[in-house]
Design a protein around this motif. Structure first.
Motif, mmCIF file in Angstrom:
data_model
loop_
_atom_site.group_PDB
_atom_site.id
_atom_site.type_symbol
_atom_site.label_atom_id
_atom_site.label_comp_id
_atom_site.label_asym_id
_atom_site.label_seq_id
_atom_site.Cartn_x
_atom_site.Cartn_y
_atom_site.Cartn_z
ATOM 1 N N GLU A 133 0.963 -0.824 -0.030
ATOM 2 C CA GLU A 133 -0.265 -0.133 -0.198
ATOM 3 C C GLU A 133 0.868 1.423 0.256
ATOM 4 O O GLU A 133 1.937 1.402 0.502
ATOM 5 N N ARG A 134 0.874 2.030 -0.421
ATOM 6 C CA ARG A 134 0.779 3.649 -0.741
ATOM 7 C C ARG A 134 0.806 3.941 0.353
ATOM 8 O O ARG A 134 0.068 4.610 1.580
ATOM 9 N N LEU A 135 1.630 4.079 1.057
ATOM 10 C CA LEU A 135 1.776 5.083 2.633
ATOM 11 C C LEU A 135 1.053 6.041 3.138
ATOM 12 O O LEU A 135 1.945 7.329 2.652
ATOM 13 N N GLN A 136 0.270 6.765 4.253
ATOM 14 C CA GLN A 136 0.097 8.487 3.816
ATOM 15 C C GLN A 136 1.748 8.757 4.583
ATOM 16 O O GLN A 136 2.156 8.861 4.779
ATOM 17 N N ARG A 137 0.761 10.193 3.692
ATOM 18 C CA ARG A 137 2.781 11.116 3.987
ATOM 19 C C ARG A 137 3.416 11.294 5.147
ATOM 20 O O ARG A 137 2.121 11.268 6.874
ATOM 21 N N ASP A 138 4.540 11.168 5.772
ATOM 22 C CA ASP A 138 5.029 10.724 6.907
ATOM 23 C C ASP A 138 4.931 11.990 7.459
ATOM 24 O O ASP A 138 5.783 13.103 7.790
ATOM 25 N N ARG A 139 3.819 12.811 7.910
ATOM 26 C CA ARG A 139 3.570 13.800 8.837
ATOM 27 C C ARG A 139 3.082 13.842 9.849
ATOM 28 O O ARG A 139 2.480 13.179 10.466
ATOM 29 N N PHE A 140 2.840 15.187 9.994
ATOM 30 C CA PHE A 140 3.022 15.034 11.772
ATOM 31 C C PHE A 140 1.934 16.397 11.411
ATOM 32 O O PHE A 140 1.153 16.725 10.694
ATOM 33 N N CYS A 141 0.145 15.456 12.938
ATOM 34 C CA CYS A 141 -1.061 16.318 12.073
ATOM 35 C C CYS A 141 -0.693 17.996 13.777
ATOM 36 O O CYS A 141 0.443 17.179 14.314
ATOM 37 N N ARG A 142 -1.573 18.757 13.754
ATOM 38 C CA ARG A 142 -1.395 19.637 14.020
ATOM 39 C C ARG A 142 -3.143 19.830 14.286
ATOM 40 O O ARG A 142 -3.624 19.859 13.934
ATOM 41 N N LEU A 143 -2.365 21.493 15.659
ATOM 42 C CA LEU A 143 -4.258 21.748 16.360
ATOM 43 C C LEU A 143 -4.679 22.420 14.881
ATOM 44 O O LEU A 143 -4.166 23.294 14.175
ATOM 45 N N PRO A 144 -5.617 23.176 14.870
ATOM 46 C CA PRO A 144 -6.506 23.872 14.556
ATOM 47 C C PRO A 144 -5.787 25.544 14.472
ATOM 48 O O PRO A 144 -5.810 25.902 16.281
ATOM 49 N N ALA A 145 -6.283 26.142 14.144
ATOM 50 C CA ALA A 145 -5.071 27.981 14.507
ATOM 51 C C ALA A 145 -6.177 28.219 15.258
ATOM 52 O O ALA A 145 -7.570 28.557 15.870
ATOM 53 N N ALA A 146 -5.263 28.655 16.849
ATOM 54 C CA ALA A 146 -5.750 29.285 17.961
ATOM 55 C C ALA A 146 -6.233 28.320 18.221
ATOM 56 O O ALA A 146 -7.713 28.488 18.684
ATOM 57 N N PRO A 169 17.371 9.317 -2.459
ATOM 58 C CA PRO A 169 16.262 9.358 -1.970
ATOM 59 C C PRO A 169 14.457 8.282 -2.561
ATOM 60 O O PRO A 169 15.230 8.081 -3.889
ATOM 61 N N PRO A 170 14.314 7.954 -1.978
ATOM 62 C CA PRO A 170 13.612 6.264 -1.933
ATOM 63 C C PRO A 170 12.434 7.461 -3.716
ATOM 64 O O PRO A 170 12.080 8.414 -3.465
ATOM 65 N N ARG A 171 12.668 6.383 -4.768
ATOM 66 C CA ARG A 171 11.656 6.891 -5.969
ATOM 67 C C ARG A 171 9.673 6.258 -5.262
ATOM 68 O O ARG A 171 9.022 6.981 -6.005
ATOM 69 N N SER A 172 10.215 5.484 -3.951
ATOM 70 C CA SER A 172 8.479 4.818 -4.124
ATOM 71 C C SER A 172 8.107 4.951 -2.248
ATOM 72 O O SER A 172 8.808 4.859 -1.730
ATOM 73 N N ARG A 173 7.223 5.228 -1.987
ATOM 74 C CA ARG A 173 6.765 5.225 -0.872
ATOM 75 C C ARG A 173 5.838 3.607 -1.206
ATOM 76 O O ARG A 173 4.936 4.035 0.780
#
Length: 298
Positions: A7-20, A108-112
């Motif tokens: 499966e294509r892995l979701q972007r390895d991102r961190f989530c953040r609270l909504p603004a303010a 850098p890897p070409r695929s996730r």
């Protein structure tokens, strides 16, 4: 049975609270010190942390938080995600990073694409996450932390991926606990190391966090100062970019300073707490801070 297809892995991102969101739940610092290992001392950082062992601990904490939880529960700090999404992402990142370690990547890897072996039934996700940490442990056991490897951040060694994996796991454990109405704790050494890891690597994140390129200014400085220890981090914004001063003097002036515990500062830089929260004291230019936090998300 686990799903066999990659499966294509979701972007390895961190989530953040909504603004303010200054009223978000607060954390307390747990002062228990994890086991140290000199091989896991980062190229930059104030203290060694055994990242490999800490990943197992943080994964176990996340699994414990999920016990009897409804995995369809929304995760406010990761808008649009449920607990099931959070678990899939965290375990997926552990498995993807492990595949990079086994491959000893030099560019850098070409695929996730990665074989997640994700169960069909959500009820099995916690056990799958535990297995993901085992996959990571096997990759660590087979890889010298000092092995030169490509990494998107400053430290071009295998240990970069263990350090990065730790804070992916730790922050998403916090996300799960917040979603379930619990008060997270963060071991202080990990909090200190995590603030450093974020600030050291942030200048290299523009390929997947393009707003980071906006973090520049006419010789401005932002200080993050721990109120429960001696640590302070001074970030200098220049016309051509920004960077962390790795040896700042306490007497050096900053245009804006945020004071808070190491645990709260970690959640601040990752967007789980707002700089207006009551747990922080601030000095100086609030507009500069607003500019920083509007562009430092990844």
């Amino acid at each position: 049975m686990p799903a066999p297809a990659a499966e294509r892995l979701q972007r390895d991102r961190f989530c953040r609270l909504p603004a303010a969101d200054p009223g978000s739940p607060q954390t307390v610092t747990q002062r228990k010190t994890p086991t140290m290992n000199s091989l896991d001392r980062p190229a930059h950082g104030p203290a060694p942390v055994d990242h490999r062992a800490a990943i197992a601990v943080e994964t176990a904490r996340l699994v414990a938080a999920l016990q009897d939880a409804d995995l369809t529960t929304a995760v406010p700090s990761c808008p649009g995600w449920s607990l099931a999404d959070l678990v899939k992402h965290t375990g997926g990142v552990q498995r993807w990073f492990s595949s990079l370690l086994h491959a000893r990547i030099q560019k850098p890897p070409r695929s996730r694409e990665v074989d997640l072996r994700l169960p069909e039934r959500r009820e099995e996700y916690p056990d799958w996450l535990t297995d993901s940490a085992t996959v990571a442990a096997q990759a660590f056991a087979a890889t010298d932390p000092d092995l030169p490897m490509w990494a998107w951040g400053v430290d071009q060694h295998a240990r970069f991926w263990a350090r990065r994996m730790l804070f992916e796991t730790l922050l998403h454990r916090v996300d799960a606990e917040l979603a379930l109405g619990r008060r997270p704790t963060i071991d202080r050494p990990s909090a200190v190391d995590g603030v450093d890891e974020f600030l050291v690597n942030l200048p290299f994140a523009t390929s997947f966090a393009p707003h980071v390129a906006n973090l520049r200014g006419p010789d401005k400085a932002i200080r993050f100062r721990a109120t429960d220890g001696e640590e302070n981090w001074l970030v200098r914004l220049r016309p051509d970019g920004f960077g962390l001063d790795t040896n700042p003097g306490v007497a050096e002036t900053a245009d804006s300073t945020v004071h808070g515990t190491a645990a709260d500062l970690l959640l601040l830089v990752y967007g789980r707490l707002h700089h207006d929260a009551a747990s922080f004291a601030r000095d100086g230019d609030d507009d500069l801070l607003s500019h920083w936090f509007a562009n430092s998300a990844f």
